[in-house]
Design a protein around this motif. Structure first.
Motif, PDB file in Angstrom:
ATOM      1  N   ALA A 204      34.516  39.572  44.915  1.00  0.00           N
ATOM      2  CA  ALA A 204      34.773  40.987  44.179  1.00  0.00           C
ATOM      3  C   ALA A 204      36.252  41.177  44.133  1.00  0.00           C
ATOM      4  O   ALA A 204      36.858  42.196  43.772  1.00  0.00           O
ATOM      5  CB  ALA A 204      33.872  41.807  45.041  1.00  0.00           C
ATOM      6  N   MET A 205      36.977  40.455  45.172  1.00  0.00           N
ATOM      7  CA  MET A 205      38.511  40.789  45.289  1.00  0.00           C
ATOM      8  C   MET A 205      39.143  40.072  44.105  1.00  0.00           C
ATOM      9  O   MET A 205      40.494  40.301  43.990  1.00  0.00           O
ATOM     10  CB  MET A 205      38.710  40.302  46.890  1.00  0.00           C
ATOM     11  N   HIS A 206      38.614  39.144  43.725  1.00  0.00           N
ATOM     12  CA  HIS A 206      39.351  38.240  42.639  1.00  0.00           C
ATOM     13  C   HIS A 206      38.719  38.561  41.213  1.00  0.00           C
ATOM     14  O   HIS A 206      39.321  37.990  40.383  1.00  0.00           O
ATOM     15  CB  HIS A 206      39.060  36.713  42.912  1.00  0.00           C
ATOM     16  N   THR A 207      37.820  39.519  40.963  1.00  0.00           N
ATOM     17  CA  THR A 207      37.358  39.866  39.709  1.00  0.00           C
ATOM     18  C   THR A 207      37.361  41.244  39.505  1.00  0.00           C
ATOM     19  O   THR A 207      37.481  42.025  40.656  1.00  0.00           O
ATOM     20  CB  THR A 207      36.082  39.162  39.275  1.00  0.00           C
ATOM     21  N   VAL A 208      37.081  41.866  38.269  1.00  0.00           N
ATOM     22  CA  VAL A 208      36.730  43.119  38.136  1.00  0.00           C
ATOM     23  C   VAL A 208      35.431  43.276  37.222  1.00  0.00           C
ATOM     24  O   VAL A 208      35.132  42.086  36.506  1.00  0.00           O
ATOM     25  CB  VAL A 208      37.764  43.826  37.297  1.00  0.00           C
ATOM     26  N   ILE A 209      34.867  44.390  37.232  1.00  0.00           N
ATOM     27  CA  ILE A 209      33.896  44.696  36.439  1.00  0.00           C
ATOM     28  C   ILE A 209      34.052  45.659  35.461  1.00  0.00           C
ATOM     29  O   ILE A 209      34.531  46.891  35.985  1.00  0.00           O
ATOM     30  CB  ILE A 209      32.469  44.930  36.898  1.00  0.00           C
TER      31      ILE A 209
END
Length: 467
Positions: A204-209
């Motif tokens: 979750a710290m390396h991607t976005v939604i």
């Protein structure tokens, strides 16, 4: 006949991690498997080399010459990628590499930073002054990283570390091309380095939604999974009020893939929260579970259909047809309830008195205006619930909340947000039709959590409190 009135159900609060913006930098779908087909069994990791791009913007003259700083940092950091002047053919790539381009002439034309409006949502740690200065920058160090797929985690960490050190040397701001975010060095370290645990990133710290309204409901997609050689994850046709649990589901599944999960059966994956290794990703989810949670979700997985603005990557779409329900919306609710649990639905049996009827009449006077507002388009993350009657087995009414998906004249279509008590043939999450003329009340919920309406609910709460 007593009426059954369900308390408003907000099992999900809109989270800032779900945004309404969808960038449109991509113009064509990437090659891949046929949309809708079950994903194959086995590892979801890409077979070929992994490639991603970072950049460092310099709003002011860099404190250290960027290319010199890059060479020095690569020499200092053990196991760092090899600096090359040209990318080798993918088939011959056997080690981690980085290709650097120092651009001081065409940044504003070819690599323009995001606008100040976008930086309000995708700028991490930037001050107003930094965001404004970034608009005028004409200097950027563009870093293309590539490495064999088996090196996914270790090579990504080294790339993140190298980019951080070079940005610090020159007082630059970091850009992630895959997630379309800008970071200060401190935020980059906090999110992209400090979040690792025993060689495993918190995904979750390396991607976005990115989430946005599509065909009256919501579609959400991750950006950034390609940095780990993994498919991005898509979920379609859910409601804004389900934003948080749906985002949690996506992140947990993505985390499982990052940690090495394989697809045991084509098109199926059993997701167990307790099996996650990264405590920072696992423990907050477990602490938030309701008492009736499993916490296991039986996912159906198909190849996702690419849309404009999606990442140039393979897509895995989560579907819900391994759960019972009269339609896919009810199946969604069944899955989310299974893995995360659900609040007990408060039900009150009472007769409508004059005070309640007066409040309901006042709410009804607002509905035409509310309908016009809805059809003009709500803000991303904003939604409206209406309280509508459903005929019980005994011929009375059970009043339940419906989240509006379509509103055409007197007819409203939406998702039932309560589990019926005395109405047969209905399930929470099911798509239903109700009449505007018969509504009892409404709730308008804004993206920041503010609410309007539900005056009848306040009256009921006060009356129940007197007893």
């Amino acid at each position: 006949m007593p009426k059954l009135l369900h308390a408003p159900l907000f099992s999900a609060v809109l989270a800032c991690f779900l945004s309404a913006f969808m960038a449109a930098s991509a113009v064509a779908a990437p090659p891949g498997a046929t949309p809708g087909e079950p994903v194959p069994a086995g590892s979801p990791v890409a077979a070929g080399p992994i490639h991603f791009q970072f950049a460092i913007y310099y709003p002011k003259r860099p404190a250290a010459e960027p290319l010199t700083s890059l060479r020095n940092r690569l020499a200092q950091i053990s196991g760092s990628p090899k600096l090359v002047t040209a990318a080798p053919p993918p088939a011959s790539l056997t080690e981690a590499i980085v290709l650097a381009r120092w651009n001081t002439t065409t940044v504003q034309k070819d690599y323009r930073p995001p606008s100040t409006d976008l930086l309000q949502r995708f700028g991490r740690g930037l001050s107003r002054e930094q965001a404004e200065a970034l608009q005028r920058t004409e200097q950027a160090l563009i870093l293309d990283f590539a490495h064999p797929a088996p090196q996914a985690r270790t090579a990504l960490f080294k790339a993140i570390d190298v980019a951080l050190q070079v940005a610090r040397d020159g007082n630059g701001l970091l850009w992630d091309e895959e997630t379309r975010e800008v970071f200060t060095p401190d935020e980059w370290r906090k999110r992209r380095i400090d979040s690792w645990e025993n060689g495993v990133p918190d995904v979750a710290m390396h991607t976005v939604i990115h989430a946005y309204r599509s065909d009256n409901l919501v579609r959400a997609i991750t950006l950034g999974m390609s940095k780990l050689g993994l498919p991005d994850v898509v979920v379609s046709d859910f409601s804004w009020s389900s934003n948080r649990p749906m985002g949690n589901l996506v992140n947990v599944f993505a985390q499982a893939m990052v940690e090495g999960a394989t697809i045991a059966r084509a098109g199926q994956f059993d997701l167990d929260l307790r099996g996650l290794k990264h405590s920072g990703a696992r423990d907050p989810q477990l602490r938030s579970l309701k008492p009736n949670a499993a916490p296991v979700a039986k996912l159906s997985l198909v190849n996702g259909k690419w849309e404009s603005g999606d990442p140039q990557n393979r897509l895995f779409e989560i579907r819900f047809d391994r759960y019972k329900g009269p339609d896919r919306y009810a199946q969604q609710t069944a899955l989310l309830t299974a893995i995360f649990g659900a609040d007990e639905d408060a039900v009150t049996r009472l007769k409508h008195n004059d005070e309640l009827l007066a409040a309901s009449k006042a709410a009804g006077a607002q509905l035409a205006k509310l309908r016009d507002t809805f059809n003009k388009g709500l803000q991303p993350g904003e939604y409206i619930l209406v309280k509508a009657p459903f005929t019980t087995r005994e011929g009375g009414n059970e009043w339940m909340w419906v989240e509006i998906a379509r509103w055409n004249g007197d007819t409203i279509e939406g998702l039932l947000k309560n589990e019926p008590v005395d109405v047969t043939g209905l399930h929470a999450g099911q798509m239903v039709k109700v009449s505007q003329a018969k509504l009892f009340d409404y709730i308008r919920r804004y993206p920041d959590g503010r609410e309007e309406g539900n005056e009848t609910g306040k009256i009921i709460g006060r009356q129940q409190g007197k007893k």
